[in-house]
Design a protein around this motif. Structure first.
Motif, short mmCIF file in Angstrom:
data_model
loop_
_atom_site.label_atom_id
_atom_site.label_comp_id
_atom_site.label_asym_id
_atom_site.label_seq_id
_atom_site.Cartn_x
_atom_site.Cartn_y
_atom_site.Cartn_z
N PRO A 192 0.83 -1.21 0.00
CA PRO A 192 0.00 0.00 0.00
C PRO A 192 0.86 1.26 0.00
N ASN A 193 0.24 2.39 -0.32
CA ASN A 193 0.93 3.68 -0.19
C ASN A 193 1.41 3.85 1.25
N GLY A 194 2.65 4.32 1.40
CA GLY A 194 3.20 4.51 2.73
C GLY A 194 3.77 3.26 3.36
N ALA A 195 3.92 2.20 2.56
CA ALA A 195 4.41 0.93 3.10
C ALA A 195 5.92 0.92 3.32
N GLY A 196 6.63 1.90 2.76
CA GLY A 196 8.08 1.97 2.91
C GLY A 196 8.86 1.55 1.68
N LYS A 197 8.19 1.43 0.54
CA LYS A 197 8.82 0.92 -0.67
C LYS A 197 9.92 1.87 -1.18
N SER A 198 9.57 3.15 -1.34
CA SER A 198 10.57 4.10 -1.85
C SER A 198 11.69 4.32 -0.85
N LEU A 222 5.56 -5.28 1.23
CA LEU A 222 5.76 -4.48 2.43
C LEU A 222 4.43 -3.91 2.90
N ASP A 223 4.30 -3.80 4.21
CA ASP A 223 3.13 -3.14 4.80
C ASP A 223 3.58 -2.50 6.11
N HIS A 224 3.36 -1.19 6.22
CA HIS A 224 3.81 -0.44 7.40
C HIS A 224 5.29 -0.68 7.69
N GLY A 225 6.09 -0.73 6.63
CA GLY A 225 7.53 -0.87 6.78
C GLY A 225 8.03 -2.27 6.99
N SER A 255 -1.92 -15.66 -3.46
CA SER A 255 -2.78 -16.48 -2.61
C SER A 255 -2.49 -16.33 -1.12
N ASN A 256 -1.55 -15.44 -0.76
CA ASN A 256 -1.18 -15.27 0.64
C ASN A 256 -2.26 -14.47 1.38
N PRO A 257 -2.84 -15.00 2.45
CA PRO A 257 -3.93 -14.31 3.16
C PRO A 257 -3.53 -12.93 3.70
N LEU A 258 -2.30 -12.80 4.18
CA LEU A 258 -1.85 -11.51 4.70
C LEU A 258 -1.79 -10.45 3.60
N VAL A 259 -1.35 -10.86 2.41
CA VAL A 259 -1.27 -9.94 1.28
C VAL A 259 -2.66 -9.55 0.81
N ILE A 260 -3.55 -10.51 0.75
CA ILE A 260 -4.93 -10.23 0.34
C ILE A 260 -5.57 -9.22 1.29
N ASP A 285 -14.21 -8.51 -2.36
CA ASP A 285 -13.97 -7.07 -2.21
C ASP A 285 -13.96 -6.36 -3.55
N VAL A 286 -13.31 -7.01 -4.53
CA VAL A 286 -13.26 -6.42 -5.86
C VAL A 286 -14.67 -6.30 -6.45
N ALA A 287 -15.46 -7.37 -6.27
CA ALA A 287 -16.82 -7.37 -6.81
C ALA A 287 -17.67 -6.28 -6.16
#
Length: 255
Positions: free
Chosen positions: A35-41, A222-225, A238-243, A252-254
């Motif tokens: 997500p935005n702000g996950a620490g990627k950049s 990454l999520d929250h760094g 297929s990873n539940p944490l990533v979903i 959710d998409v639907a």
């Protein structure tokens, strides 16, 4: 190729990157999503030497580059593009790219004052490397145009070429397909495959999941760094944490 061990970056009390360890193999396309702000950049900034980590190590081909300046990291083979393409607007495309190979030159003030043979040879080498990079990204026909007069898609290709002009081993691409249409996105995906076919290692940050899932050999999430997952596109999808954190479920998409 690139090994990161327990990398952490604190800004005050905020952990922008928190205890991240990962290995990116040579000759592969590696992706970082989240997500935005996950620490990627921030993660890219640490690898390229723009930020110094609070703790942890960064190894490039076994060499510890953790505390090196960004110019020294670039000399060791790390090329980089940014989310925002900042180029010299009133200079030509070719002149923008000549800058990239300068980190490989040794001429100093004296060479400039006397117009030494070394300076002349290095000027030619920088120009040749710029043209080679420009040809690689398919923009030889615009080398004499001003940056202000080319399209957004062409600017992004120039940014690719600028990274290539530094003679990198690994190229860090920060959202290379942001702001371009689907056809242009396919063109950038093909360009990344071409880079790998020519012996480079690619690591990219991107939000366009269709491209990432069809392109990447390995994905880190990454999520929250923090790293919450890594693996092949199939494993990550297929990873539940990533979903939960990023991709969302089919329901959710639907919705």
């Amino acid at each position: 190729m690139l090994k990161v061990e327990h990398l952490t970056k604190m800004f005050g009390g905020l952990a922008a990157v928190n205890d991240v360890s990962v290995v990116f193999e040579a000759g592969k396309i590696n992706a970082i999503i989240g997500p935005n702000g996950a620490g990627k950049s921030t993660f890219f900034n640490l690898i390229s030497g723009m930020h110094q980590p609070t703790s942890g190590r960064i190894l490039l081909d076994g060499v510890d580059v953790t505390r090196l300046r960004c110019d020294k990291v670039a000399q060791l083979g790390v090329g980089r593009t940014f989310q925002t393409t900042n180029l010299f607007e009133q200079a030509t495309v070719l002149d923008n790219l000549i800058v990239g190979h300068r980190l490989r030159t040794k001429s100093g003030l004296w060479d400039v004052l006397v117009n030494s043979k070394r300076l002349q040879a290095e000027e030619k080498a920088s120009r040749d490397k710029a043209r080679e990079a420009l040809d690689f990204v398919g923009l030889s026909h615009v080398e004499n145009q001003y940056i202000a007069d080319i399209t957004q898609e062409q600017r992004k290709r120039v940014a690719f070429a600028l990274a290539l002009a530094t003679d990198p081993k690994i190229v860090l691409l920060d959202e290379p397909a942001a702001g371009v249409n689907p056809e242009e996105t396919e063109g950038f995906a093909a360009l990344m495959k071409k880079m790998v076919a020519n012996g480079l290692t690619v690591c990219l940050i991107e939000h366009k999941m269709d491209m990432i899932m069809s392109l990447a050999d390995k994905i880190m999430v990454l999520d929250h760094g923090e790293k919450i997952a890594e693996g092949t596109p199939e494993q990550v999808r297929s990873n539940p944490l990533v979903i939960e954190a990023y991709l969302g479920s089919d329901e959710d998409v639907a919705a």
